[in-house]
Design an enzyme around this catalytic site. Structure first.
Site, PDB file in Angstrom:
ATOM      1  N   LYS A 123       0.872  -1.306  -0.092  1.00  0.00           N
ATOM      2  CA  LYS A 123       0.205  -0.114   0.202  1.00  0.00           C
ATOM      3  C   LYS A 123       0.751   1.284  -0.045  1.00  0.00           C
ATOM      4  O   LYS A 123       0.355   2.471  -0.486  1.00  0.00           O
ATOM      5  CB  LYS A 123      -1.117  -0.074   1.376  1.00  0.00           C
ATOM      6  CG  LYS A 123      -2.201  -0.808   1.132  1.00  0.00           C
ATOM      7  CD  LYS A 123      -3.136  -0.866   2.198  1.00  0.00           C
ATOM      8  CE  LYS A 123      -3.915  -1.956   2.587  1.00  0.00           C
ATOM      9  NZ  LYS A 123      -5.315  -1.906   1.590  1.00  0.00           N
ATOM     10  N   GLU A 207      -2.372   7.438   7.791  1.00  0.00           N
ATOM     11  CA  GLU A 207      -2.841   8.226   6.548  1.00  0.00           C
ATOM     12  C   GLU A 207      -3.965   9.059   7.564  1.00  0.00           C
ATOM     13  O   GLU A 207      -4.556   8.693   8.677  1.00  0.00           O
ATOM     14  CB  GLU A 207      -3.056   7.752   5.623  1.00  0.00           C
ATOM     15  CG  GLU A 207      -4.488   6.892   5.480  1.00  0.00           C
ATOM     16  CD  GLU A 207      -4.721   6.354   4.254  1.00  0.00           C
ATOM     17  OE1 GLU A 207      -3.933   6.207   3.255  1.00  0.00           O
ATOM     18  OE2 GLU A 207      -5.595   5.676   3.954  1.00  0.00           O
ATOM     19  N   HIS A 241     -15.677  -3.933   7.013  1.00  0.00           N
ATOM     20  CA  HIS A 241     -14.981  -3.633   5.938  1.00  0.00           C
ATOM     21  C   HIS A 241     -15.153  -4.404   4.820  1.00  0.00           C
ATOM     22  O   HIS A 241     -14.301  -4.346   3.785  1.00  0.00           O
ATOM     23  CB  HIS A 241     -13.252  -3.390   6.068  1.00  0.00           C
ATOM     24  CG  HIS A 241     -12.993  -2.261   7.384  1.00  0.00           C
ATOM     25  ND1 HIS A 241     -13.543  -1.256   7.281  1.00  0.00           N
ATOM     26  CD2 HIS A 241     -12.647  -2.743   8.569  1.00  0.00           C
ATOM     27  CE1 HIS A 241     -13.257  -0.505   8.508  1.00  0.00           C
ATOM     28  NE2 HIS A 241     -12.418  -1.480   9.282  1.00  0.00           N
ATOM     29  N   ARG A 296      -7.568  -7.622 -10.259  1.00  0.00           N
ATOM     30  CA  ARG A 296      -8.176  -8.971 -10.301  1.00  0.00           C
ATOM     31  C   ARG A 296      -9.730  -8.364 -10.621  1.00  0.00           C
ATOM     32  O   ARG A 296     -10.103  -7.565 -10.414  1.00  0.00           O
ATOM     33  CB  ARG A 296      -8.107  -9.826  -9.117  1.00  0.00           C
ATOM     34  CG  ARG A 296      -8.621  -9.095  -8.000  1.00  0.00           C
ATOM     35  CD  ARG A 296      -8.882  -9.998  -6.713  1.00  0.00           C
ATOM     36  NE  ARG A 296      -8.779  -9.218  -5.125  1.00  0.00           N
ATOM     37  CZ  ARG A 296     -10.128  -8.652  -5.035  1.00  0.00           C
ATOM     38  NH1 ARG A 296     -11.167  -9.004  -5.802  1.00  0.00           N
ATOM     39  NH2 ARG A 296     -10.236  -7.944  -3.833  1.00  0.00           N
TER      40      ARG A 296
END
Ligand code: ADP
Length: 452
Positions: A123, A207, A241, A296
């Site tokens: 990430k 973040e 999530h 994907r």
């Protein structure tokens, strides 16, 4: 649509199971390509295995290992003389080592190159690459963070709350929200140890936490040189999530064109080949923040298929065969609205999986309805895999008609033998905030009266 003269695949190995294996198999059939499939003990009587031209058992005492043993899958592809492997989603779909092994054996992986998967799987690196390509990202660290002091001085700069995430993250694992400086010490340690045990990589980064965010993602197709997009999907109704309801379109034509151009530039900057999803959070001001690229086919690609009319799995296979993009951006026109409900075999109060035999199983049909499922009466829903039993989609000329059609379809669906999410979806389809489109990623938490 252009049809280029390239060496077409003769036989493709499906390295997956369940509804996505069936989804891929159908398209291979349509394209005149033979479908081979691997399977473990639990799936030996499953529909994709029964429909495949050739099935290759990989029996393991841990059922997941049948689909995760890289050398066994590579051997299956070689033994069966397959030209290519389709990984579907999950299992080995984002495993760069698997892709590398296939590359070494001269077998095509239907998806991006291994170095692109490695880049996007990190990430921190993916964020940096997409920032360089012009995509908006949330303020945060461009390097791994291991000290609470460094983290808190960064948080002073970008403002609280912040979120600590694993660099190798997936499935929302390990994320920690931090509201003030003295929480860093504990939150960092927790995120690092979860990341280490889940991904074997303890690197984490910080973040800005986007409050009141919506999840909006873009469907992209690249041929290694050029990329086009198929618009967005709205996927904010999530539990832990993970998405429960997906729909599209969601944005104005102007915003779609603006973000769409950025994601295409992002895909082209890494030489992306195949299907990809660019995920974003969108804050209450309508500003976008890049989250990650899923390299994907995704569970919810079906929503985009209904509103664009393109078979995305087919397009992914065609670029893997070496074709250039067979359509242009102007060919992609969004028509109407589509909604998908994930009919998981789960308890609606707590989302705990509910394995068991399906005594009765009837899925709806009719104009504007699509149901992708491997379930049938007598099917034994295993407890060891994902709890997705069926994906039910409704299309309508606008959102309101799609919702009405989804209600009818949910009312017609009969599943007995396991618990499932139909009652929850039925209540969501009547809920005021849902109807008004007033939905953030906190929707399920804020509407917990719908559970149960
Ligand atoms: P994963 O790969 O683990 O699924 P993502 O980065 O895609 O992680 O994020 C998954 C979900 O976590 C998002 O849909 C959102 O609900 C939440 N999330 C991640 N980053 C942030 C952020 N900066 N602010 C608010 N929520 C976030």
């Amino acid at each position: 649509m252009r049809f280029a003269s390239v060496m077409a695949f003769k036989r493709v190995l499906i390295a997956n199971r369940g509804e996505i294996a069936l989804r891929i198999l159908r398209t291979l059939r349509d394209m005149g390509i033979e479908a081979a499939i691997i399977h473990g003990r639990e799936d030996r009587l499953s529909l994709p295995v029964r429909f495949a031209d050739v099935a290759y058992p990989i029996m393991r005492s841990n059922p997941l290992d049948s689909y995760l043993d890289i050398e066994a899958v590579v051997k299956a592809a070689k033994d069966l003389n397959c030209d290519a492997v389709h990984p579907g989603y999950g299992f080995l779909a984002e495993n760069a080592h698997f892709v590398k092994r296939l590359e070494e054996e001269g077998i095509t992986f239907i998806g991006p190159a291994s170095d692109v998967i490695t880049l996007l799987g990190d990430k921190i690196e993916a964020r940096a690459a997409m920032e360089a390509a012009g995509l908006p990202t949330a303020k945060g660290s461009s390097e791994p963070i291991s000290s609470a002091d460094v983290a808190s001085s960064l948080a002073d700069e970008i403002g609280y709350p912040v979120i600590i995430k694993a660099a190798a993250g997936g499935g929302g694992i390990g994320m920690q929200i931090v509201n003030k400086a003295d929480e860093f010490e504990g939150a960092l340690k927790l995120c690092q140890s979860r990341a280490k045990s889940a991904f074997g990589d303890s690197r984490v980064f910080v973040e800005k936490y986007i409050e009141g965010a919506q999840h909006v993602e873009f469907q992209v197709l690249g041929d290694g040189k050029n990329a086009i997009h198929f618009g967005e999907r709205f996927c904010s109704i999530q539990r832990r999530h993970q998405k429960l309801v997906e729909e599209g379109p969601w944005l104005s034509d102007e915003k779609r064109a603006e973000i769409g151009a950025l994601v295409c530039a992002g895909a082209e900057s890494v030489g992306y080949k195949g299907l990809a999803t660019f995920e974003f959070l969108r804050d209450s001001n309508g500003d976008f923040y890049f989250l990650e690229v899923n390299p994907r086919v995704q569970v919810e690609h079906t929503v985009t298929e209904l509103i664009t009319g393109y078979n995305l799995v087919e397009l992914g296979i065609r670029v893997a065969q070496g074709e250039d993009l067979p359509i242009t951006q102007d060919d992609v026109v969004i028509r109407g609205h589509a909604i998908q409900c994930r009919l998981n075999a789960e308890d609606t109060t707590n989302f705990i999986p509910s394995p068991g035999r399906l005594w009765e199983c009837h899925f709806p049909s009719g104009f504007g309805i699509r149901c992708d499922t491997h379930a049938h009466p007598g099917y034994e829903m295993p407890g060891c895999f994902d709890s997705l039993l069926a994906k039910l989609l409704a299309w309508g000329p606008d959102r309101e008609s799609a919702i009405k059609r989804m209600r009818t379809a949910l009312d017609e669906t009969i599943i007995t033998g396991v618990d499932h999410l139909i009652p929850l979806h039925r209540r969501i389809m009547d809920e005021e905030d849902f109807l008004a489109g007033d939905i953030t990623i906190a929707y399920i938490d804020e509407h917990d009266h719908l559970l149960g």
